[in-house]
Design a protein around this motif. Sequence first.
Motif, short mmCIF file in Angstrom:
data_model
loop_
_atom_site.label_atom_id
_atom_site.label_comp_id
_atom_site.label_asym_id
_atom_site.label_seq_id
_atom_site.Cartn_x
_atom_site.Cartn_y
_atom_site.Cartn_z
N LYS B 51 -5.09 1.87 -6.21
CA LYS B 51 -6.30 2.79 -5.34
C LYS B 51 -5.77 2.80 -3.87
CE LYS B 51 -10.32 1.29 -7.96
NZ LYS B 51 -11.04 -0.02 -8.18
N LYS B 52 -5.31 2.00 -3.28
CA LYS B 52 -4.61 2.05 -1.91
C LYS B 52 -3.85 3.19 -1.74
CE LYS B 52 -3.86 -1.42 1.48
NZ LYS B 52 -4.01 -2.72 1.88
N ARG B 53 -2.94 3.26 -2.73
CA ARG B 53 -1.80 4.60 -2.62
C ARG B 53 -2.61 5.49 -2.63
NH1 ARG B 53 3.72 3.45 -4.13
NH2 ARG B 53 3.96 1.35 -4.92
N LEU B 54 -3.51 5.80 -3.51
CA LEU B 54 -4.37 7.17 -3.62
C LEU B 54 -5.05 7.47 -2.50
CD1 LEU B 54 -5.25 7.03 -7.57
CD2 LEU B 54 -3.40 8.45 -6.30
N HIS B 55 -5.59 6.59 -1.97
CA HIS B 55 -6.58 6.56 -0.80
C HIS B 55 -5.51 7.07 0.37
CE1 HIS B 55 -9.09 4.66 2.44
NE2 HIS B 55 -9.43 6.04 2.44
N ALA B 56 -4.39 6.37 0.58
CA ALA B 56 -3.56 6.77 1.50
C ALA B 56 -3.11 8.15 1.36
CB ALA B 56 -2.41 5.80 1.84
N PHE B 57 -2.70 8.50 0.04
CA PHE B 57 -2.37 10.10 -0.08
C PHE B 57 -3.52 11.07 0.11
CE2 PHE B 57 -1.79 13.48 -3.36
CZ PHE B 57 -0.56 14.02 -2.57
N ARG B 58 -4.56 10.45 -0.04
CA ARG B 58 -5.82 11.53 0.41
C ARG B 58 -5.93 11.77 1.89
NH1 ARG B 58 -8.14 9.77 -4.20
NH2 ARG B 58 -8.97 7.80 -3.49
N LEU B 59 -5.63 10.76 2.68
CA LEU B 59 -5.41 10.53 4.08
C LEU B 59 -4.55 11.49 4.64
CD1 LEU B 59 -6.53 7.16 4.90
CD2 LEU B 59 -7.84 8.92 5.27
N ASN B 61 -2.82 13.83 3.02
CA ASN B 61 -3.00 15.59 3.08
C ASN B 61 -3.78 15.94 4.08
OD1 ASN B 61 -1.57 15.77 0.71
ND2 ASN B 61 -3.27 15.28 -0.54
N LYS B 62 -4.82 15.18 4.63
CA LYS B 62 -5.80 15.66 5.58
C LYS B 62 -5.27 15.59 6.95
CE LYS B 62 -9.56 13.37 4.00
NZ LYS B 62 -10.66 12.53 4.19
N ASN B 171 -4.31 3.90 7.61
CA ASN B 171 -4.71 5.23 8.24
C ASN B 171 -4.07 5.10 9.70
OD1 ASN B 171 -6.14 3.19 9.42
ND2 ASN B 171 -8.03 3.93 9.15
N ASP B 172 -2.87 4.42 9.85
CA ASP B 172 -2.41 4.51 11.13
C ASP B 172 -1.99 5.68 11.72
OD1 ASP B 172 -1.94 1.87 13.00
OD2 ASP B 172 -0.08 2.83 13.23
N HIS B 173 -1.04 6.22 10.87
CA HIS B 173 -0.58 7.57 11.23
C HIS B 173 -0.16 8.32 10.13
CE1 HIS B 173 3.65 6.41 11.36
NE2 HIS B 173 3.47 5.36 12.03
N LEU B 178 1.92 8.29 4.39
CA LEU B 178 3.01 8.61 3.25
C LEU B 178 3.71 7.36 2.93
CD1 LEU B 178 4.75 10.88 1.99
CD2 LEU B 178 6.19 10.67 3.86
N HIS B 179 4.10 6.36 3.76
CA HIS B 179 4.71 5.09 3.29
C HIS B 179 3.51 4.64 2.33
CE1 HIS B 179 6.82 1.58 3.60
NE2 HIS B 179 5.51 0.95 3.51
N ALA B 180 2.44 4.32 2.46
CA ALA B 180 1.55 3.65 1.72
C ALA B 180 1.19 4.32 0.32
CB ALA B 180 0.17 3.40 2.31
N SER B 181 1.48 5.64 0.35
CA SER B 181 1.28 6.28 -1.01
C SER B 181 2.52 6.10 -1.94
CB SER B 181 1.18 7.96 -0.70
OG SER B 181 0.57 8.19 0.24
N VAL B 182 3.94 6.08 -1.26
CA VAL B 182 5.06 6.07 -2.34
C VAL B 182 5.98 4.79 -1.84
CG1 VAL B 182 4.92 8.46 -2.64
CG2 VAL B 182 6.05 7.30 -0.65
N TRP B 183 5.47 3.69 -1.05
CA TRP B 183 6.29 2.81 -1.00
C TRP B 183 6.89 2.02 -2.00
CZ3 TRP B 183 6.16 -2.55 -2.15
CH2 TRP B 183 5.08 -2.98 -3.09
N SER B 184 8.39 1.70 -2.05
CA SER B 184 8.94 0.92 -3.20
C SER B 184 9.97 0.01 -2.51
CB SER B 184 9.48 2.04 -3.94
OG SER B 184 10.18 1.32 -5.13
N GLY B 185 10.10 -1.01 -2.87
CA GLY B 185 11.04 -2.06 -2.65
C GLY B 185 10.62 -2.75 -1.26
#
Lengths: 401, 468
Positions: B51-59, B61-62, B171-173, B178-185
């Motif tokens: 959910k966090k990843r998807l929320h970040a992704f929506r932000l 895009n905007k 929602n920092d910047h 982007l990082h929150a959407s796809v972070w890994s490792g």
Amino acid sequence: MLFKFDLEVSESFIDLISKEKNEYKDITQYRRAALKKYKSLPESKYIYGKGISGSVKPIDLTLAYEKPHKFLLPIVNEGVILDTFDSLSTTFKKYIDQFFTEELQNQKNKDILLHLAVWDQSIFLFIPKEKILHDPIIIDIINLNQKNFTNLLIISEENSEATIVINNKNNNSNKYSSLFVKLFAYRNSKINLINMSKFENFNYHNCDIGIIQNKNSIVNVINIGLNIEVLKINIINILREPNSEANIFSFNNSIKSQKYDLDFTIVQEAEATKSNMSAINIMEDNSKLIFKGLIKIEETAVNSIGYQREENLLLGENAEVFPIPKLEIKNNDVKCYHSASTSNIDLDKIFYLMSRGLSEDQARSLIIQSYYIKFIDILPNNQIKKIIKPIILSKYNEINV
Amino acid sequence: MSSVLSDLELSRDIFDHSNKEKNIFKSNPGLSEGLIIKISQDKNEPDWMLKKRLHAFRLFNKTPIPNWGPNLHKLNLDDISYYIKPDIKKSTDWESIPEDVKKTFDRLGIPEAEKKYLGGVGAQYDSEIIYHKIKKEWQEKGVIFEDCDTALKNHPELIKKYFMTKCIPINDHKFIMLHASVWSGGTFIYVPKNVKVTIPLQAYFRMNAVQGGQFEHTLIIADEGSEVHYIEGCSAPQYTSNSLHAGCVEIFVQKNAHVRYSSVENWSKNTFNLNTKRALVYENGLMEWINGNMGSCTTMLYPCSILLEKGAKTDMLGIAYAGKNQNQDTGSKVIHTAPQTYSTLRSKSISKNGGISTYRGYAMINKGAINSKCSVNCDALILDKDSKSNTYPFMKILENKSTVVHEATVGKISEEKIFYLMSRGLSEDQALKLVVSGFIEPILRELPIEYALELNKLIQLEMENPVG
């Protein structure tokens, strides 16, 4: 923008000003062109107090022509011209044309463009070749109307020397005054430009100063804001030819809820140029200050020196300061230095003075006074010191004693 | 190498070398909701993380790309592969790592360093951690040193509490979204109360894939009275197309704790390094940042300390080297919110061969931070006439019982210094290098000796070899 007209500025209003002032046709055309460019540029996102809580509410102005107060221009030496734009002979009209043409072509600042469309007062000062003026030229700009837009064009020809004192003042509340100064300093000229804002009560003042310097010229700008509610000063000094020198000295003591916005830029375009930007700001009560200083050294300005120093004394419980001293250096043959310090009075200094028998208030007052003296000390020559010293020391007594 | 300090064999080839890609999965270029779900499922993450990843992704895009700082128009976000899973099983034994990958890390000196002076090591290859090990001694004391994916499984409560919440919210910047959407490792470190980890822990992040993106997340929690030194190294091979690194480092320095974070970022010259690092420092805590930035075409990195409670302190040291076609936009941020908080920010930059180095700093003293002191010092060295240096310090002072001092100098190496050294028998080139070594010395002094030598060597190498 620090003000807001109740109606949109239209061409018919511009024409009305021109008609009332009985201006020659070219000036009307310049006004129209300035308005056109002003309207074509996107809205500038200038918000006073960016980063400082509490922005300034623009002052409301009526869009109506007010007959300006007649200037009492001082009598000047032979050969020196000091007059309004429309009273000039054809020989000097070329400078006015050059001034407007260049500004209309290069100016991107919306505030200045609007100013150039609606200005109501103008002063032209011409210092001819080889003329050395020992006494300062004092220009009082007194605003008795609700608003006032003044242009001041200064031409200092080769080898000339002069000290020019601009006194911006008025006695009533709720006034807006805007001053646009353009100075062309030709080869070997030496100009001291003292810009003083001595207003009473609740007033807004906007001042834009543009300076172009040629070879070996020296321009010292001294900027003093002593009592005004909202002050916005923007200085851009361009060192276009080698060996020119630009110095900006600024002193402000703000009290109550005064808000100052200072934006100084020196652009060094030619080799062996020198710049010095020094500012002392004393902030009391709830006053707020933004200080933006920029020294820009271009690729071509080899063997150049840039110096920027800012000292803020933050005395007021709720005073706020936002210093942004910037450097942009595009070649390596430079020496550039900047520093900014912000603090309250050092308690050790108070302790030292108290141990010598002073009360805490006396000690505090003496230390504040030392900042006034320090400013006088850094001024570049005795002539300037002689003019500035009595003014700022009397202000010190008024505010602090 | 003609250097007077050529005691360490080092060449740019070590970093620029690439291995043939052997991936289990490499996402198609571009970002979609499907890919984010795939990453989350692949890692078997709890629902809240997805959910966090998807929320970040929506932000994301905007939000528009930031319009300040270096020009990012060459960075095409649709060309980047956001998730690259190499065909390597995570291990605690270097021997079980495939030969070519092991060789890469051998070349970078990681296993060697682990034996010699590290308390634990993590190694990340593209999107996944491939090696992670902590010495038994520290494990027994309760120190957790894991990769972030594993930590999410083993310590979900800790991660849920600290991961992108208080320190760096999603929602920092734009690039944090982007990082929150796809972070890994990345790395997770927890140091229990009063445990002092006396030898450093290290992680090394390596990007191998073409047009790849690396988004590792580092989370460090130093509990009350604890102490830890964490070192991060980063590099990537040289390709012709651009790649992106948008990591995130969150550090919590609890009461009386001391964290030292050192990193040497040496990404290849085609990498956009848009990293975010921030620490929250509590009562009497001390946070030390040591950052070296040399690779990458564009860097935007401003480590930040927020001094939240009385007596909190931070020291920040940064060095940036900008060579040909490089724009190093770095600096430090500090926010004083409590009384008697102290910060010292020091930054040094070198530009050569047309490189642009920029110091962009922010120092804020909030109302109530009485008797706080902040000192900022930046020095820039421009080594030739084509290079540029900018200084943009922003300060905001809302408390009158505080002191803020800023100082900056920009210039070239004085001819007298070079002349003096040449009169002592050094060549001009050697003299130049020696002076540069001296210029960066205050930063090198703070790094472990092996890193200091490496950084010094790298800078000398960059000075010798302008073709990047």
